[in-house]
Design an enzyme around this catalytic site. Structure first.
Site, PDB file in Angstrom:
ATOM      1  N   GLY A 150       0.777  -1.418   0.126  1.00  0.00           N
ATOM      2  CA  GLY A 150       0.102   0.267   0.012  1.00  0.00           C
ATOM      3  C   GLY A 150       0.803   1.242  -0.069  1.00  0.00           C
ATOM      4  O   GLY A 150       1.953   1.192   0.041  1.00  0.00           O
ATOM      5  N   GLU A 178       3.808   0.524  -4.394  1.00  0.00           N
ATOM      6  CA  GLU A 178       3.637   1.831  -5.072  1.00  0.00           C
ATOM      7  C   GLU A 178       4.851   2.996  -4.893  1.00  0.00           C
ATOM      8  O   GLU A 178       4.949   3.729  -4.043  1.00  0.00           O
ATOM      9  CB  GLU A 178       2.328   2.416  -4.721  1.00  0.00           C
ATOM     10  CG  GLU A 178       1.192   1.556  -4.821  1.00  0.00           C
ATOM     11  CD  GLU A 178      -0.105   2.422  -4.015  1.00  0.00           C
ATOM     12  OE1 GLU A 178      -0.224   3.613  -3.995  1.00  0.00           O
ATOM     13  OE2 GLU A 178      -1.126   1.794  -3.442  1.00  0.00           O
ATOM     14  N   TYR A 179       5.860   2.713  -6.001  1.00  0.00           N
ATOM     15  CA  TYR A 179       5.677   2.167  -7.199  1.00  0.00           C
ATOM     16  C   TYR A 179       7.330   1.762  -7.391  1.00  0.00           C
ATOM     17  O   TYR A 179       8.288   2.688  -6.879  1.00  0.00           O
ATOM     18  CB  TYR A 179       5.390   2.963  -8.457  1.00  0.00           C
ATOM     19  CG  TYR A 179       3.828   3.417  -8.272  1.00  0.00           C
ATOM     20  CD1 TYR A 179       2.915   2.511  -8.356  1.00  0.00           C
ATOM     21  CD2 TYR A 179       3.569   4.718  -7.883  1.00  0.00           C
ATOM     22  CE1 TYR A 179       1.586   2.874  -8.181  1.00  0.00           C
ATOM     23  CE2 TYR A 179       2.323   5.090  -7.774  1.00  0.00           C
ATOM     24  CZ  TYR A 179       1.170   3.961  -7.778  1.00  0.00           C
ATOM     25  OH  TYR A 179       0.065   4.582  -7.732  1.00  0.00           O
ATOM     26  N   MET A 189      -5.678   0.601 -10.462  1.00  0.00           N
ATOM     27  CA  MET A 189      -6.112   1.454  -9.777  1.00  0.00           C
ATOM     28  C   MET A 189      -6.491   2.782 -10.552  1.00  0.00           C
ATOM     29  O   MET A 189      -6.003   3.671 -10.682  1.00  0.00           O
ATOM     30  CB  MET A 189      -4.868   1.992  -8.910  1.00  0.00           C
ATOM     31  CG  MET A 189      -4.551   1.007  -7.668  1.00  0.00           C
ATOM     32  SD  MET A 189      -3.189   1.223  -6.562  1.00  0.00           S
ATOM     33  CE  MET A 189      -1.865   1.160  -7.648  1.00  0.00           C
ATOM     34  N   ASP A 228      -8.176   8.506  -8.563  1.00  0.00           N
ATOM     35  CA  ASP A 228      -7.064   9.612  -8.287  1.00  0.00           C
ATOM     36  C   ASP A 228      -6.447  10.142  -9.434  1.00  0.00           C
ATOM     37  O   ASP A 228      -5.399  10.669  -9.421  1.00  0.00           O
ATOM     38  CB  ASP A 228      -5.965   9.092  -7.543  1.00  0.00           C
ATOM     39  CG  ASP A 228      -6.688   8.699  -5.984  1.00  0.00           C
ATOM     40  OD1 ASP A 228      -7.519   9.347  -5.765  1.00  0.00           O
ATOM     41  OD2 ASP A 228      -5.904   7.698  -5.182  1.00  0.00           O
TER      42      ASP A 228
END
Length: 387
Positions: free
Chosen positions: A98, A138-139, A202, A205
């Site tokens: 995360g 990430e990432y 994802m 955002d």
């Protein structure tokens, strides 16, 4: 048993039992195929570990005894183990990393770190009764980190396959949270793909407090009128063009907003964000629309948003019509299904809830079986199958 239909995947966060009062009992199990339990962290030596013992393995829910002898599993993981017995199609994966913990992936840059990562992650899988693992890095920032990602996935795939063959029970899943933005360009997609079952894209955002424009944050297509900086369709095409089978790409959808204030409608510049969210500009879907706002659907971008009467506030989020349109898009492009961040943000009213709506619109959901036998667990009730 191989995948049999579309997937409806959702993140459950171990902190949602506190502020949001969102417990496993609220999870719409019949509408989901996979739950990604977030997040596990990584120590400097590569060891994967659970981040909240009380939430994960200790808290006693209704029906849990305080008189049990021996070492027994409780917490959220016991509740999900019980759900897996009642819903044999429901698979549970541990999500590792995360945004907050992703800097800790530096531990997997060495062979010893990757080995420790795999061994410890597989031990958690055995202890709490998982059906697979989800990696959320990430990432990767350079070629060396991108190659370490490939090597990590290869080692995880080997360990999962070995357990699957030894148990002879059900599929062991491996997925990642895949970036929809420029970070995707750093990945060795073709090499990663051979080890993955699902790419959880994802696709949100795209705008936020870091942006200049009050625009959509989870749109499928670009919109010049809304001045969208990114779109999900472009990201989907990128991974397909890199050789990923569309049937392995899961379209991510948000259960939260990106909100803007002191603007002049969708596509305009703004200053600041509306107050009262869980963080600047972020409101859970269950608390939307904001008072006085009118909701709209952008049928060009396939995106939902609301505007206050003066046009000075714009809130971008997922809504019923956009979910329907995205389900149609998933079918049209032959994608695997939908993914949600995160369950605690959905409406509790069944008439408004988006996760079950997506499950219905996706049609026949994957009914492949989960795993129930974990003879190497440290917990007696898991080891003996008494949960």
């Amino acid at each position: 048993m191989a995948q049999t239909g579309k997937v409806n995947v959702a993140y459950f966060t171990n902190w949602s039992i506190y502020g949001q009062k969102y417990h496993p009992s609220k999870v719409p199990c019949s509408s989901l195929t996979h739950i990604l339990y977030a997040f596990a962290d990584i120590k400097d030596d590569g060891t994967v570990f659970l981040t909240d013992a009380w939430s994960d393995v200790d808290i006693h829910y209704d029906g849990d005894s305080w008189e049990d002898q021996g070492k027994k599993l409780y917490g959220n993981f016991k509740q999900f183990a019980l759900m897996k017995r009642r819903h044999r199609h429901l698979k549970l994966l541990l999500s590792i990393g995360g945004w907050t913990y992703s800097s800790h992936f530096k531990a997997v840059l060495t062979p010893s770190g990757r080995q420790r990562f795999v061994e410890s992650a597989m031990k958690i899988l055995e202890d709490v009764g998982l059906d697979g693992l989800d990696v959320d890095w990430e990432y990767p920032q350079n070629a060396g980190e991108a190659q370490a990602y490939v090597d990590l996935l290869a080692a995880l795939r080997q360990a999962l396959d070995q357990r699957e063959q030894a148990m002879g029970e059900a599929k062991h899943w491996l997925s990642i949270a895949a970036p929809a933005g420029e970070a995707r360009n750093k990945l060795k997609v073709r090499e990663m793909d051979r080890y993955l079952d699902l790419w959880n894209l994802m696709a949100y955002d795209f705008t936020g407090t870091w942006s200049d424009t009050a625009s959509h944050h989870a749109n499928i297509f670009a919109s010049p009128q809304a001045r969208t900086p990114m779109c999900a369709d472009e990201a989907v095409s990128f991974f397909v063009n890199q050789g990923v089978n569309p049937a392995k790409i899961v379209l991510g959808m948000p259960l939260y907003s990106r909100a803007f204030a002191n603007c002049h409608g969708l596509g305009s510049n703004y200053q600041g964000v509306p107050e009262g969210g869980s963080e600047p500009g972020l409101f859970f879907y269950k608390n939307l629309p904001l008072p006085g706002h009118q909701e709209y659907f952008d049928d060009k971008a396939l995106a939902w948003y609301s505007v206050d009467p003066s046009g000075s506030q714009v809130v971008s989020y997922e809504g019923p019509t956009s979910v329907d349109a995205k389900a149609d898009y998933i079918h049209r492009r032959g994608l695997a299904g939908a993914m949600w961040w995160e369950l605690g943000g959905d409406a509790e009213d069944p008439q408004r809830a988006l996760v079950p709506r997506a499950g219905f619109r996706l049609g026949d959901l994957d009914q492949s079986s989960n795993n129930l036998h974990f003879p190497g667990s440290q917990y007696e009730n898991v080891r003996s199958g008494q949960i």
